[in-house]
Scaffold this motif. Structure first.
Motif, PDB file in Angstrom:
ATOM      1  N   VAL A 272      -0.345  -8.305  12.522  1.00  0.00           N
ATOM      2  CA  VAL A 272       0.165  -7.870  11.221  1.00  0.00           C
ATOM      3  C   VAL A 272      -0.725  -6.780  10.630  1.00  0.00           C
ATOM      4  O   VAL A 272      -0.235  -5.722  10.185  1.00  0.00           O
ATOM      5  N   LEU A 273      -2.028  -6.998  10.620  1.00  0.00           N
ATOM      6  CA  LEU A 273      -2.952  -6.032  10.016  1.00  0.00           C
ATOM      7  C   LEU A 273      -2.979  -4.720  10.800  1.00  0.00           C
ATOM      8  O   LEU A 273      -3.042  -3.634  10.200  1.00  0.00           O
ATOM      9  N   ALA A 274      -2.923  -4.799  12.124  1.00  0.00           N
ATOM     10  CA  ALA A 274      -2.909  -3.581  12.933  1.00  0.00           C
ATOM     11  C   ALA A 274      -1.643  -2.768  12.674  1.00  0.00           C
ATOM     12  O   ALA A 274      -1.697  -1.528  12.561  1.00  0.00           O
ATOM     13  N   SER A 275      -0.503  -3.449  12.571  1.00  0.00           N
ATOM     14  CA  SER A 275       0.751  -2.747  12.290  1.00  0.00           C
ATOM     15  C   SER A 275       0.718  -2.103  10.909  1.00  0.00           C
ATOM     16  O   SER A 275       1.153  -0.959  10.728  1.00  0.00           O
ATOM     17  N   TRP A 276       0.196  -2.828   9.932  1.00  0.00           N
ATOM     18  CA  TRP A 276       0.075  -2.262   8.591  1.00  0.00           C
ATOM     19  C   TRP A 276      -0.838  -1.033   8.584  1.00  0.00           C
ATOM     20  O   TRP A 276      -0.532  -0.030   7.941  1.00  0.00           O
ATOM     21  N   CYS A 277      -1.958  -1.123   9.291  1.00  0.00           N
ATOM     22  CA  CYS A 277      -2.905   0.006   9.330  1.00  0.00           C
ATOM     23  C   CYS A 277      -2.235   1.263   9.872  1.00  0.00           C
ATOM     24  O   CYS A 277      -2.363   2.357   9.294  1.00  0.00           O
ATOM     25  N   MET A 278      -1.507   1.115  10.980  1.00  0.00           N
ATOM     26  CA  MET A 278      -0.894   2.288  11.596  1.00  0.00           C
ATOM     27  C   MET A 278       0.247   2.831  10.743  1.00  0.00           C
ATOM     28  O   MET A 278       0.415   4.047  10.626  1.00  0.00           O
ATOM     29  N   GLN A 279       1.019   1.949  10.127  1.00  0.00           N
ATOM     30  CA  GLN A 279       2.082   2.424   9.230  1.00  0.00           C
ATOM     31  C   GLN A 279       1.491   3.189   8.048  1.00  0.00           C
ATOM     32  O   GLN A 279       1.964   4.264   7.690  1.00  0.00           O
ATOM     33  N   TRP A 280       0.467   2.621   7.432  1.00  0.00           N
ATOM     34  CA  TRP A 280      -0.122   3.229   6.246  1.00  0.00           C
ATOM     35  C   TRP A 280      -0.828   4.541   6.573  1.00  0.00           C
ATOM     36  O   TRP A 280      -0.607   5.557   5.909  1.00  0.00           O
ATOM     37  N   LEU A 281      -1.650   4.534   7.627  1.00  0.00           N
ATOM     38  CA  LEU A 281      -2.396   5.738   7.981  1.00  0.00           C
ATOM     39  C   LEU A 281      -1.463   6.862   8.415  1.00  0.00           C
ATOM     40  O   LEU A 281      -1.624   8.019   7.996  1.00  0.00           O
ATOM     41  N   THR A 282      -0.493   6.535   9.237  1.00  0.00           N
ATOM     42  CA  THR A 282       0.424   7.555   9.729  1.00  0.00           C
ATOM     43  C   THR A 282       1.309   8.074   8.610  1.00  0.00           C
ATOM     44  O   THR A 282       1.584   9.277   8.517  1.00  0.00           O
ATOM     45  N   GLY A 283       1.771   7.169   7.743  1.00  0.00           N
ATOM     46  CA  GLY A 283       2.590   7.604   6.621  1.00  0.00           C
ATOM     47  C   GLY A 283       1.840   8.559   5.708  1.00  0.00           C
ATOM     48  O   GLY A 283       2.369   9.587   5.280  1.00  0.00           O
ATOM     49  N   ARG A 284       0.575   8.248   5.422  1.00  0.00           N
ATOM     50  CA  ARG A 284      -0.233   9.135   4.574  1.00  0.00           C
ATOM     51  C   ARG A 284      -0.471  10.482   5.237  1.00  0.00           C
ATOM     52  O   ARG A 284      -0.413  11.536   4.603  1.00  0.00           O
ATOM     53  N   PHE A 285      -0.726  10.459   6.553  1.00  0.00           N
ATOM     54  CA  PHE A 285      -0.984  11.708   7.268  1.00  0.00           C
ATOM     55  C   PHE A 285       0.242  12.604   7.272  1.00  0.00           C
ATOM     56  O   PHE A 285       0.162  13.808   6.986  1.00  0.00           O
ATOM     57  N   LEU A 286       1.411  12.026   7.578  1.00  0.00           N
ATOM     58  CA  LEU A 286       2.618  12.832   7.663  1.00  0.00           C
ATOM     59  C   LEU A 286       3.039  13.347   6.298  1.00  0.00           C
ATOM     60  O   LEU A 286       3.495  14.485   6.175  1.00  0.00           O
ATOM     61  N   ARG A 287       2.891  12.525   5.268  1.00  0.00           N
ATOM     62  CA  ARG A 287       3.223  12.996   3.931  1.00  0.00           C
ATOM     63  C   ARG A 287       2.250  14.080   3.477  1.00  0.00           C
ATOM     64  O   ARG A 287       2.633  15.038   2.804  1.00  0.00           O
ATOM     65  N   GLY A 288       0.992  13.936   3.870  1.00  0.00           N
ATOM     66  CA  GLY A 288      -0.006  14.936   3.506  1.00  0.00           C
ATOM     67  C   GLY A 288       0.210  16.270   4.189  1.00  0.00           C
ATOM     68  O   GLY A 288      -0.220  17.317   3.680  1.00  0.00           O
ATOM     69  N   THR A 289       0.882  16.253   5.335  1.00  0.00           N
ATOM     70  CA  THR A 289       1.161  17.497   6.056  1.00  0.00           C
ATOM     71  C   THR A 289       2.546  18.044   5.737  1.00  0.00           C
ATOM     72  O   THR A 289       3.059  18.910   6.447  1.00  0.00           O
ATOM     73  N   GLY A 290       3.174  17.479   4.684  1.00  0.00           N
ATOM     74  CA  GLY A 290       4.477  17.997   4.260  1.00  0.00           C
ATOM     75  C   GLY A 290       5.630  17.574   5.134  1.00  0.00           C
ATOM     76  O   GLY A 290       6.595  18.323   5.292  1.00  0.00           O
ATOM     77  N   MET A 291       5.554  16.378   5.730  1.00  0.00           N
ATOM     78  CA  MET A 291       6.624  15.885   6.594  1.00  0.00           C
ATOM     79  C   MET A 291       7.088  14.512   6.093  1.00  0.00           C
ATOM     80  O   MET A 291       6.913  13.498   6.776  1.00  0.00           O
TER      81      MET A 291
END
Length: 314
Positions: A272-291
């Protein structure tokens, strides 16, 4: 009237089986039937535990007025099934375990709706977190000490040992043990999604290999205790891309090793925690790059399977 009653009973059975299938993130009645068969092969108590917990959770969801489509997809029942499995795994007395399974299954259903809303607002799936929360509340009352795993390990494994440990890891996704129950669970996953079946094998294999390289015991591998969190993480993130999925598996290994070192009853928390980490980190990265569209796809890819998939479920 008899035909209507028969149809209602059939629909209730499919809902119950989908609740079991959702344990491995598949809204498929045949997958649930395979899990039920795996528990019967491993320990019939587990089959009773899962059915008791899932039934309690589904009834509570209906009484609470939750969305019928979500209930039919098994989304309200699978945490109850897991809570029941945990109760029968940690409590030796059958009567006490059954009572705890009913109460815990009901608790997961009442917790699910507000908890899932909070997680959805952050782009996260709830996975098995309601079961973990409820189980951790009563687990300290049970006098069973979790012993840390030995760090001794064998240097080589035969092909039979490797396959046995791999399938045993799949069995542990549902608290079962043994290679044959694990193989039956794999068949159930493949019936719903061959792609997910390949990912669950890869996740279990990679996680087990990483644990063994880092000093985990061969007995833990044989029991399937090294691969199940990696297997679940791989299914949960399979639609998010290979790099994200592999990253999630690595995080799950690290978290499980930490829990083992401190003798904590982590169960599926590393997944659960690993899935949350990847969702959160990837979501922040993609939103930060305008995607933002890509971020939404990643967030949606890691959520528990939605009712939209029920149409193709058996």
């Amino acid at each position: 009237m008899p035909a209507a009653a028969t149809e209602a009973q059939s629909a209730a059975l499919r809902t119950l089986l989908r609740s079991l299938g959702q344990i491995v993130l598949q809204p498929n009645a045949f997958t649930g039937a395979c899990l039920l068969g795996a528990w019967l092969l491993s320990d019939p108590r587990l089959a009773c535990a899962a059915l008791t917990g899932a039934t309690a959770a589904n009834v509570s969801a209906v009484l609470a007025g939750y969305r019928e489509n979500d209930t039919r997809a098994g989304l309200h029942g699978f945490n109850g099934a897991l809570a029941g499995l945990a109760a029968f795994s940690f409590i030796a007395d059958n009567a006490t375990a059954a009572a705890v399974a009913i109460l815990a299954g009901t608790g997961t259903a009442w917790l699910l709706e507000p908890w899932s809303r909070r997680l959805r607002s952050r782009g996260l799936g709830y996975f098995s977190s309601p079961c973990l929360i409820v189980t951790w509340l009563w687990l300290p009352l049970v006098a069973r000490v979790v012993q840390p795993a030995s760090l001794a390990t064998e240097s080589t494994f035969s092909a039979v040992q490797l396959s046995h440990g791999l399938f045993a890891g799949l069995a542990q996704t549902g608290f079962a043990s043994g290679a044959l129950p694990g193989f039956l669970i794999l068949i159930g996953i493949a019936a719903a999604s061959r792609r997910h079946a390949l990912w669950v094998l890869a996740g279990a294999g990679l996680a087990s290999a990483a644990h063994l390289l880092l000093g985990a015991s061969a007995s833990s591998f044989d029991a399937g205790l090294l691969g199940f969190n990696g297997a679940l993480t791989a299914i949960a993130l399979a639609d998010c891309g290979m790099a994200i999925t592999l990253g999630g598996i690595v995080i799950s290994v690290v978290l499980q090793m930490a829990a083992t070192y401190y003798a904590l009853p982590a169960m599926t928390a590393p997944f659960v925690l690993a899935s949350w980490c990847m969702q959160w980190l990837t979501g922040r990265f993609l939103r930060g790059t305008g995607m933002p569209e890509a971020a939404e796809r990643v967030e949606a890819g890691g959520r528990v399977t939605s009712p939209a998939s029920v149409g193709r479920a058996s």
